[in-house]
Design a protein around this motif. Structure first.
Motif, PDB file in Angstrom:
ATOM      1  N   GLU A  85       0.825  -1.215   0.000  1.00 59.39           N
ATOM      2  CA  GLU A  85       0.000   0.000   0.000  1.00 59.39           C
ATOM      3  C   GLU A  85       0.855   1.260   0.000  1.00 59.39           C
ATOM      4  O   GLU A  85       0.497   2.282  -0.581  1.00 59.39           O
ATOM      5  CB  GLU A  85      -0.911   0.019   1.219  1.00 59.39           C
ATOM      6  CG  GLU A  85      -2.075  -0.934   1.187  1.00 59.39           C
ATOM      7  CD  GLU A  85      -2.885  -0.821   2.464  1.00 59.39           C
ATOM      8  OE1 GLU A  85      -3.885  -0.082   2.465  1.00 59.39           O
ATOM      9  OE2 GLU A  85      -2.508  -1.463   3.458  1.00 59.39           O
ATOM     10  N   THR A 101       1.938   3.116  -3.357  1.00 59.15           N
ATOM     11  CA  THR A 101       1.011   3.799  -4.264  1.00 59.15           C
ATOM     12  C   THR A 101       0.336   4.981  -3.571  1.00 59.15           C
ATOM     13  O   THR A 101       0.069   4.944  -2.366  1.00 59.15           O
ATOM     14  CB  THR A 101      -0.086   2.841  -4.753  1.00 59.15           C
ATOM     15  OG1 THR A 101      -0.954   2.489  -3.662  1.00 59.15           O
ATOM     16  CG2 THR A 101       0.522   1.565  -5.329  1.00 59.15           C
ATOM     17  N   LYS A 102       0.030   6.006  -4.349  1.00 56.02           N
ATOM     18  CA  LYS A 102      -0.689   7.153  -3.801  1.00 56.02           C
ATOM     19  C   LYS A 102      -2.055   6.741  -3.275  1.00 56.02           C
ATOM     20  O   LYS A 102      -2.517   7.238  -2.241  1.00 56.02           O
ATOM     21  CB  LYS A 102      -0.844   8.236  -4.873  1.00 56.02           C
ATOM     22  CG  LYS A 102       0.446   8.963  -5.217  1.00 56.02           C
ATOM     23  CD  LYS A 102       0.183  10.109  -6.184  1.00 56.02           C
ATOM     24  CE  LYS A 102       1.464  10.882  -6.461  1.00 56.02           C
ATOM     25  NZ  LYS A 102       1.233  12.030  -7.365  1.00 56.02           N
ATOM     26  N   GLU A 103      -2.706   5.827  -3.997  1.00 56.92           N
ATOM     27  CA  GLU A 103      -4.018   5.370  -3.573  1.00 56.92           C
ATOM     28  C   GLU A 103      -3.952   4.650  -2.228  1.00 56.92           C
ATOM     29  O   GLU A 103      -4.789   4.869  -1.353  1.00 56.92           O
ATOM     30  CB  GLU A 103      -4.612   4.426  -4.623  1.00 56.92           C
ATOM     31  CG  GLU A 103      -6.012   3.933  -4.285  1.00 56.92           C
ATOM     32  CD  GLU A 103      -6.571   2.980  -5.326  1.00 56.92           C
ATOM     33  OE1 GLU A 103      -7.696   2.499  -5.130  1.00 56.92           O
ATOM     34  OE2 GLU A 103      -5.878   2.710  -6.333  1.00 56.92           O
ATOM     35  N   LYS A 148      -3.260   7.235   0.500  1.00 66.02           N
ATOM     36  CA  LYS A 148      -4.445   8.070   0.728  1.00 66.02           C
ATOM     37  C   LYS A 148      -5.505   7.307   1.517  1.00 66.02           C
ATOM     38  O   LYS A 148      -6.176   7.885   2.390  1.00 66.02           O
ATOM     39  CB  LYS A 148      -5.037   8.565  -0.589  1.00 66.02           C
ATOM     40  CG  LYS A 148      -6.179   9.567  -0.403  1.00 66.02           C
ATOM     41  CD  LYS A 148      -6.654  10.115  -1.730  1.00 66.02           C
ATOM     42  CE  LYS A 148      -7.667  11.249  -1.518  1.00 66.02           C
ATOM     43  NZ  LYS A 148      -8.820  10.848  -0.680  1.00 66.02           N
ATOM     44  N   ASN A 149      -5.658   6.042   1.232  1.00 69.25           N
ATOM     45  CA  ASN A 149      -6.612   5.231   1.983  1.00 69.25           C
ATOM     46  C   ASN A 149      -6.225   5.182   3.459  1.00 69.25           C
ATOM     47  O   ASN A 149      -7.089   5.282   4.341  1.00 69.25           O
ATOM     48  CB  ASN A 149      -6.665   3.817   1.411  1.00 69.25           C
ATOM     49  CG  ASN A 149      -7.642   2.939   2.179  1.00 69.25           C
ATOM     50  OD1 ASN A 149      -8.841   3.193   2.217  1.00 69.25           O
ATOM     51  ND2 ASN A 149      -7.125   1.886   2.805  1.00 69.25           N
TER      52      ASN A 149
END
Length: 237
Positions: A127, A130-132, A135-136
């Motif tokens: 995780e 990645t930016k995603e 951000k999560n």
């Protein structure tokens, strides 16, 4: 400077060349103007990320429970990051003024550590790459935990985390909140928590602390080289 180059009565702090679990200790030492030297162990580059620089001497340091960080203070040899932080706190009068304040100091330090451990798997796992994924983590775990601390500051309304004088809780909280806020690439999350924003500003303005944060602190990565996030020094925004 190596420990062998200095007065043997001076404290020696050993850790990886990262912020990691030792940074609250460094902040407390700088604020209290406590002379110390560091032994920074370097991790190898990937893909092996060798730990040999530490492992090759790990069993020869005279530690009861060999680990990093460690602290040498004369004949005293300690490991475990919070044990070291509390020891520095008691030596430097940074553990509160009463038994109740000391209990709150330790409670906040443990809570801050738990916060750091909740997000560490993200920083070191897929995780974190990645930016995603980051951000999560920001939108869920980090936001939820920051709200707890913001509510605490709002309830107690003291200048520092515990009372009107700095304690080691301030440095543990500052570092672990700051490390987690680094995942917020939009740099807007802290604006939702006015009490935390003011707290962070207050700590940065402490004598010797702000200068350390601007200089040495900013030159160390938050995490080790094997991390997917902040394994290298982040660009300062």
């Amino acid at each position: 400077m190596s420990a062998s180059d200095t007065d043997q009565n001076q404290l020696v702090l050993g850790y990886w060349a990262i912020r990691g679990l030792a940074e609250p200790i460094r902040l407390a030492l700088h604020y209290s103007n406590t002379p110390y030297t560091e032994k920074l162990y370097q991790q190898g580059e990937g893909p092996e990320f060798s730990l040999d620089e530490w492992f090759s001497v790990k069993q020869s340091q005279g530690l009861d429970f060999p680990n990093l960080p460690y602290l040498f203070d004369g004949d005293l040899k300690l490991t475990q990051s919070r044990a070291i932080l509390y020891y520095i706190g008691r030596k430097a009068n940074l553990m509160g003024k009463t038994p109740a304040e000391e209990a709150h100091v330790m409670m906040l330090c443990e809570q801050a550590h738990d916060f750091r451990m909740k997000t560490a798997p993200v920083a070191y796992g897929p995780e974190g790459a990645t930016k995603e994924g980051r951000k999560n983590c920001v939108d869920t775990v980090i936001s939820e935990e920051l709200k707890k601390f913001d509510d605490y500051f709002g309830k107690h309304k003291t200048k520092f985390a515990v009372g009107d004088h700095p304690t080691v809780a301030d440095f543990q909280l500052y570092e672990y909140i700051d490390a987690n806020l680094a995942m917020d690439e939009e740099h807007t999350l802290v604006d939702k928590f006015s009490n935390i924003k003011q707290f962070m500003k207050t700590i940065r303005e402490l004598p010797r602390v702000g200068d350390y944060i601007t200089k040495a602190h900013a030159q160390l990565p938050i995490n080790s080289k094997m991390a997917k996030f902040a394994g290298k020094v982040l660009e300062q925004k």
